[in-house]
Design a protein around this motif. Structure first.
Motif, PDB file in Angstrom:
ATOM      1  N   ILE A   7       0.848  -1.188   0.000  1.00  0.00           N
ATOM      2  CA  ILE A   7       0.000   0.000   0.000  1.00  0.00           C
ATOM      3  C   ILE A   7       0.887   1.242   0.000  1.00  0.00           C
ATOM      4  CG2 ILE A   7      -1.636   1.361   1.367  1.00  0.00           C
ATOM      5  CD1 ILE A   7      -2.874  -1.213   2.340  1.00  0.00           C
ATOM      6  N   VAL A   8       0.538   2.195  -0.857  1.00  0.00           N
ATOM      7  CA  VAL A   8       1.253   3.466  -0.938  1.00  0.00           C
ATOM      8  C   VAL A   8       0.255   4.583  -0.698  1.00  0.00           C
ATOM      9  CG1 VAL A   8       2.540   5.034  -2.433  1.00  0.00           C
ATOM     10  CG2 VAL A   8       2.981   2.576  -2.528  1.00  0.00           C
ATOM     11  N   LYS A   9       0.580   5.490   0.217  1.00  0.00           N
ATOM     12  CA  LYS A   9      -0.260   6.658   0.497  1.00  0.00           C
ATOM     13  C   LYS A   9       0.603   7.898   0.336  1.00  0.00           C
ATOM     14  CE  LYS A   9      -3.915   8.874   2.238  1.00  0.00           C
ATOM     15  NZ  LYS A   9      -3.432  10.261   2.103  1.00  0.00           N
ATOM     16  N   GLU A  10       0.284   8.693  -0.679  1.00  0.00           N
ATOM     17  CA  GLU A  10       1.059   9.908  -0.942  1.00  0.00           C
ATOM     18  C   GLU A  10       0.471  11.091  -0.185  1.00  0.00           C
ATOM     19  OE1 GLU A  10       1.246  10.574  -5.104  1.00  0.00           O
ATOM     20  OE2 GLU A  10       2.095   8.612  -5.576  1.00  0.00           O
ATOM     21  N   ARG A  11       1.345  11.904   0.342  1.00  0.00           N
ATOM     22  CA  ARG A  11       0.917  13.103   1.065  1.00  0.00           C
ATOM     23  C   ARG A  11       0.115  14.016   0.138  1.00  0.00           C
ATOM     24  NH1 ARG A  11       2.699  15.333   5.797  1.00  0.00           N
ATOM     25  NH2 ARG A  11       2.401  17.585   6.072  1.00  0.00           N
ATOM     26  N   GLY A  12      -1.039  14.448   0.607  1.00  0.00           N
ATOM     27  CA  GLY A  12      -1.878  15.342  -0.178  1.00  0.00           C
ATOM     28  C   GLY A  12      -2.853  14.633  -1.094  1.00  0.00           C
ATOM     29  N   VAL A  13      -2.749  13.304  -1.212  1.00  0.00           N
ATOM     30  CA  VAL A  13      -3.670  12.515  -2.033  1.00  0.00           C
ATOM     31  C   VAL A  13      -4.612  11.775  -1.084  1.00  0.00           C
ATOM     32  CG1 VAL A  13      -3.886  10.655  -3.727  1.00  0.00           C
ATOM     33  CG2 VAL A  13      -1.947  12.244  -3.838  1.00  0.00           C
ATOM     34  N   ILE A  14      -5.913  11.897  -1.313  1.00  0.00           N
ATOM     35  CA  ILE A  14      -6.891  11.355  -0.372  1.00  0.00           C
ATOM     36  C   ILE A  14      -6.802   9.838  -0.278  1.00  0.00           C
ATOM     37  CG2 ILE A  14      -9.352  11.065   0.069  1.00  0.00           C
ATOM     38  CD1 ILE A  14      -9.800  13.820  -1.116  1.00  0.00           C
ATOM     39  N   ALA A  15      -6.765   9.167  -1.433  1.00  0.00           N
ATOM     40  CA  ALA A  15      -6.846   7.711  -1.451  1.00  0.00           C
ATOM     41  C   ALA A  15      -5.467   7.069  -1.502  1.00  0.00           C
ATOM     42  CB  ALA A  15      -7.673   7.244  -2.648  1.00  0.00           C
ATOM     43  N   ALA A  16      -5.309   6.020  -0.708  1.00  0.00           N
ATOM     44  CA  ALA A  16      -4.132   5.157  -0.841  1.00  0.00           C
ATOM     45  C   ALA A  16      -4.354   4.232  -2.035  1.00  0.00           C
ATOM     46  CB  ALA A  16      -3.922   4.350   0.436  1.00  0.00           C
ATOM     47  N   ARG A  17      -3.298   3.547  -2.454  1.00  0.00           N
ATOM     48  CA  ARG A  17      -3.444   2.636  -3.586  1.00  0.00           C
ATOM     49  C   ARG A  17      -2.550   1.414  -3.385  1.00  0.00           C
ATOM     50  NH1 ARG A  17       0.343   6.413  -5.482  1.00  0.00           N
ATOM     51  NH2 ARG A  17       2.230   5.451  -6.378  1.00  0.00           N
ATOM     52  N   GLU A  18      -2.929   0.345  -4.052  1.00  0.00           N
ATOM     53  CA  GLU A  18      -2.106  -0.849  -4.074  1.00  0.00           C
ATOM     54  C   GLU A  18      -1.151  -0.771  -5.262  1.00  0.00           C
ATOM     55  OE1 GLU A  18      -4.726  -4.137  -4.341  1.00  0.00           O
ATOM     56  OE2 GLU A  18      -5.850  -3.641  -2.526  1.00  0.00           O
ATOM     57  N   GLU A  19       0.067  -1.278  -5.082  1.00  0.00           N
ATOM     58  CA  GLU A  19       0.990  -1.323  -6.202  1.00  0.00           C
ATOM     59  C   GLU A  19       1.884  -2.548  -6.062  1.00  0.00           C
ATOM     60  OE1 GLU A  19       4.838   1.375  -4.934  1.00  0.00           O
ATOM     61  OE2 GLU A  19       3.283   2.331  -6.122  1.00  0.00           O
ATOM     62  N   ASP A  20       2.553  -2.896  -7.164  1.00  0.00           N
ATOM     63  CA  ASP A  20       3.452  -4.049  -7.152  1.00  0.00           C
ATOM     64  C   ASP A  20       4.640  -3.775  -6.246  1.00  0.00           C
ATOM     65  OD1 ASP A  20       1.810  -5.346  -8.958  1.00  0.00           O
ATOM     66  OD2 ASP A  20       2.932  -4.642 -10.711  1.00  0.00           O
ATOM     67  N   GLY A  21       5.132  -4.836  -5.647  1.00  0.00           N
ATOM     68  CA  GLY A  21       6.298  -4.711  -4.777  1.00  0.00           C
ATOM     69  C   GLY A  21       6.120  -5.528  -3.523  1.00  0.00           C
ATOM     70  N   PRO A  22       7.139  -5.541  -2.679  1.00  0.00           N
ATOM     71  CA  PRO A  22       7.055  -6.311  -1.436  1.00  0.00           C
ATOM     72  C   PRO A  22       5.876  -5.858  -0.580  1.00  0.00           C
ATOM     73  CG  PRO A  22       9.294  -5.530  -1.824  1.00  0.00           C
ATOM     74  CD  PRO A  22       8.431  -4.851  -2.827  1.00  0.00           C
ATOM     75  N   ALA A  23       5.167  -6.820  -0.026  1.00  0.00           N
ATOM     76  CA  ALA A  23       3.996  -6.500   0.799  1.00  0.00           C
ATOM     77  C   ALA A  23       4.411  -5.726   2.046  1.00  0.00           C
ATOM     78  CB  ALA A  23       3.264  -7.772   1.187  1.00  0.00           C
ATOM     79  N   ASN A  24       3.646  -4.693   2.376  1.00  0.00           N
ATOM     80  CA  ASN A  24       3.862  -3.948   3.619  1.00  0.00           C
ATOM     81  C   ASN A  24       2.589  -3.868   4.460  1.00  0.00           C
ATOM     82  OD1 ASN A  24       2.314  -2.126   2.208  1.00  0.00           O
ATOM     83  ND2 ASN A  24       3.852  -0.501   2.149  1.00  0.00           N
TER      84      ASN A  24
END
Length: 314
Positions: free
Chosen positions: A197-214
């Motif tokens: 899961i990646v959550k960018e500052r200033g962006v309301i929604a988090a998103r799933e992306e490829d890569g090691p699970a966190n």
């Protein structure tokens, strides 16, 4: 290695449970007076506002109120209370479930932020509890989303905060949530969801992306009523919006979620009709100070399940 300067205690009391703003003057600069620096640094406030605060003795240093002609002193500390915008009162109580010399555990309602942030400052659980319980040093042990109801834990004394925050950081707290979401026939449950899961500052929604699970969550169906299910959610990690994103990714968006799967137009600040049907039900851990087991459970019920006739349609 340069040591950080020791910060003196604030000479101003809290206001409505909110600490005063603290500023440190730069180590050098071209300003002849403190006023000159503040007019430049706090340009958004406006020169007239800075002058009024100085005139009203509302800007304070370690030796008392700062005069309008006070000389600039490199590295000096200043304090003042900022003007806060009016906030829509959240018309639901914060129920104190437990209070002792170390901890305060509360049942937080939907729509009330845990700590001051953005436009939610005085209408927060922390500010309310500091005022109502007379505990100005109260601090949060963890975070709970504004839209999520249920258990929130606070530490009474600052020197104890690290011990309890470490429990959450090191995943030594068993957290159990409850949610109401659509029932999906053919979806095999229970199951464990793991992804990145990646959550960018200033962006309301988090998103799933490829890569090691966190992130990791176990999803269980507790019971079903027609097209709805009541689910137990057991997060192992604590990423922002993790449970909401995991449920939506399974095709089970939590009722009342304004972000997942789609970001909806933000309702009015005083619109409390459709709360997110997500509840922090249980916190369980071994107390780091006493070694004793601790278990707290929310008394709240999710409206879409306990009173479905009163749940807003649409």
């Amino acid at each position: 290695m340069r040591r950080k300067p020791k910060v003196p205690p604030a000479p101003l009391p809290q206001r409505d449970g909110i600490d005063p703003v603290r500023l440190r003057l730069p180590p050098e600069g071209p300003w002849a007076t403190v006023r000159d620096h503040l007019v430049e640094r706090l340009a958004a406030a406006g020169t007239d506002r800075i002058d009024a605060m100085l005139r009203d003795r509302a800007i304070v240093g370690v030796d008392g109120p700062v005069a309008a002609d006070a000389p600039f002193v490199p590295g000096a500390f200043l304090w003042f209370h900022r003007e806060l915008p009016a906030e829509a009162p959240v018309p639901f109580p914060v129920e104190v479930l437990h209070r002792d010399e170390q901890l305060v555990v509360v049942d937080k309602p939907h729509f009330l932020a845990t700590t001051p942030r953005g436009r939610h400052v005085t209408e927060t659980a922390l500010a309310r509890l500091r005022r109502d319980l007379g505990l100005p040093a109260l601090s949060p042990a963890h975070r709970l989303d504004r839209l999520t109801a249920g258990l929130a834990m606070f530490v009474v004394r600052p020197e104890l905060r690290g011990a309890y925050q470490t429990l959450f950081r090191d995943r030594l707290v068993r957290k159990e949530y409850e949610a109401v979401a659509p029932y999906r026939a053919g979806l095999e449950l229970p199951r464990t969801v793991r992804n990145r899961i990646v959550k960018e500052r200033g962006v309301i929604a988090a998103r799933e992306e490829d890569g090691p699970a966190n992130s990791e969550s176990r999803i269980e169906l507790l019971e079903r009523r027609s097209t709805l299910g009541r689910y137990r959610l057991l997060p192992t990690t604590g990423r922002t919006h993790q449970l909401r994103l995991h449920m939506s990714g399974l095709g089970l968006p939590i009722l009342g979620d304004p972000v997942y799967p789609l970001v909806l137009p933000e309702p009015a600040h005083d619109d409390f009709r459709r709360p997110l049907q997500l509840l922090a039900r249980v916190l369980e851990f071994t107390d780091p100070l006493t070694g004793e087991p601790r278990r707290f459970e929310s008394r709240r019920q999710l409206a879409a399940w306990s009173s479905p006739a009163g749940w807003p349609a649409g």
